[in-house]
Design an enzyme around this catalytic site. Sequence first.
Site, short mmCIF file in Angstrom:
data_model
loop_
_atom_site.label_atom_id
_atom_site.label_comp_id
_atom_site.label_asym_id
_atom_site.label_seq_id
_atom_site.Cartn_x
_atom_site.Cartn_y
_atom_site.Cartn_z
N GLU A 1 0.85 -1.19 0.00
CA GLU A 1 0.00 0.00 0.00
C GLU A 1 0.89 1.24 0.00
O GLU A 1 1.86 1.32 0.76
CB GLU A 1 -0.91 -0.02 1.24
CG GLU A 1 -1.61 1.28 1.56
CD GLU A 1 -2.50 1.77 0.45
OE1 GLU A 1 -2.50 3.00 0.21
OE2 GLU A 1 -3.20 0.95 -0.20
N ARG B 1 -17.35 3.32 5.83
CA ARG B 1 -16.31 2.68 5.03
C ARG B 1 -15.06 2.38 5.86
O ARG B 1 -14.43 1.34 5.69
CB ARG B 1 -15.95 3.58 3.84
CG ARG B 1 -15.11 2.88 2.78
CD ARG B 1 -14.81 3.82 1.63
NE ARG B 1 -14.19 3.09 0.53
CZ ARG B 1 -14.83 2.66 -0.55
NH1 ARG B 1 -16.13 2.89 -0.68
NH2 ARG B 1 -14.18 2.01 -1.49
N TYR C 1 -28.60 8.09 4.90
CA TYR C 1 -28.87 6.85 5.65
C TYR C 1 -27.92 6.81 6.85
O TYR C 1 -26.88 7.46 6.86
CB TYR C 1 -28.69 5.61 4.77
CG TYR C 1 -27.36 5.48 4.07
CD1 TYR C 1 -26.24 4.99 4.72
CD2 TYR C 1 -27.24 5.84 2.73
CE1 TYR C 1 -25.02 4.86 4.07
CE2 TYR C 1 -26.03 5.71 2.06
CZ TYR C 1 -24.93 5.23 2.73
OH TYR C 1 -23.73 5.10 2.08
N ASP D 1 -11.66 -0.97 -8.87
CA ASP D 1 -11.66 0.27 -9.64
C ASP D 1 -10.51 0.36 -10.64
O ASP D 1 -10.60 1.10 -11.62
CB ASP D 1 -11.59 1.48 -8.70
CG ASP D 1 -12.93 1.80 -8.06
OD1 ASP D 1 -13.94 1.16 -8.42
OD2 ASP D 1 -12.98 2.69 -7.19
#
Length: 399
Positions: A41, A115, A223, A303
């Site tokens: 990463e 998330r 939400y 993605d």
Amino acid sequence: MSDDETMPWGRLPVIVIGAGLGGLTAALALARRGHAVMLFEQAAELGDVGAGITMYPNATRVLEHLGLGAALEAKGVLPESAGARHWKTGELLRLTPNGAASRERYGAPQYFIHRADLHAILVDAARAAGVVIQLGHTVRRFEETAEGVVAEFENGVRALGSALIGADGIRSQVRACLFGPDAPRFTGKVAWRGLVPMERLGAEHRFPTSCLWTGPDHAFLRYPVRGGSLMNYVAHSAQGAWAEESWKLHTPVAEVLDEFAGWDPAVLDVIRATPPELCFKWALFDRDPLPEWGRGRVTLLGDAAHPALPFLGQGAGMAIEDGMVLARCLTMEEDVPTALRRYERARMPRCHFVQLESRANGDRFFEPDPERRYADGSAQRAAEQEQALRYYDAATVDL
């Protein structure tokens, strides 16, 4: 570890580039099947940006197969209902029961989750399964050798693996190395995302659990997340401008209020209650479907391969599905290139459909006459198409 040092392993690992949701799912699914995995990463610290995310049953099912059902249940919000309201009057145009009906219909629940909470669940599970996560490593290039594939990083580190998976997002360097530079396209649409402490909102903002307002060139969805302690919202504009290099910017709450002037007071109440530090503006970028995702021992995931606009809520779901299918293919086939092409064939039709349908659904969101959209049944037909996506089981589907 010093510069120019090559990481040694007695057994070649699968190299995953990118510790987002898709990369982590792939790493975890591979590790659970006995593969050595090294995940690289570029960020110096782990921590996912963003706000709320919808986990539809097709995504939840994958994580339940990986033993994360209890963690999802602890961190997520199970929606009881979903609704749509008129952008100006607030009239309820559609109401759909949810809750337990989701598991009964699809075999898995739907959750709203922050998330960052989902990211932390996956990081913990991946590390517990033996995945080695290396931070601060920005991939520069790769090359195939007689032994496998070598990834080279900006800090001089070289890593040898059996396969290389580019899960490094819409601006993927792995993709650029495979197919050449190709910048994503700004769509002209922007989104503001905010988080509001629930105590700042009245009880009237809790029904339906999730609610969508659509109107001329704008849409607003809200939400709850974090056990209902926070209200997440995303506010879209189809007429945005973007002159910044960054794809995400901190933005004043007043800007969002001005953009939605004249809308249902319930929308403005939520925006107005946003803490200044929790309001961000995002540019929406798009890409056309790729005719191929990889070559040799290298492929793309999430993605990096098939970025989708947010108007189906399935972008993360597709990446999570990718991770499971990839792990299954690499376990079923001894030859790595054969396994990766099998993965690509299995995933491309579904992911390309989601890419294109997300784009089309974005145009439907900004219907100037939402009452007509619901009256003529087009919204219902679109919803049925979206719902059909939720039956897919990446852990058992024929490959």
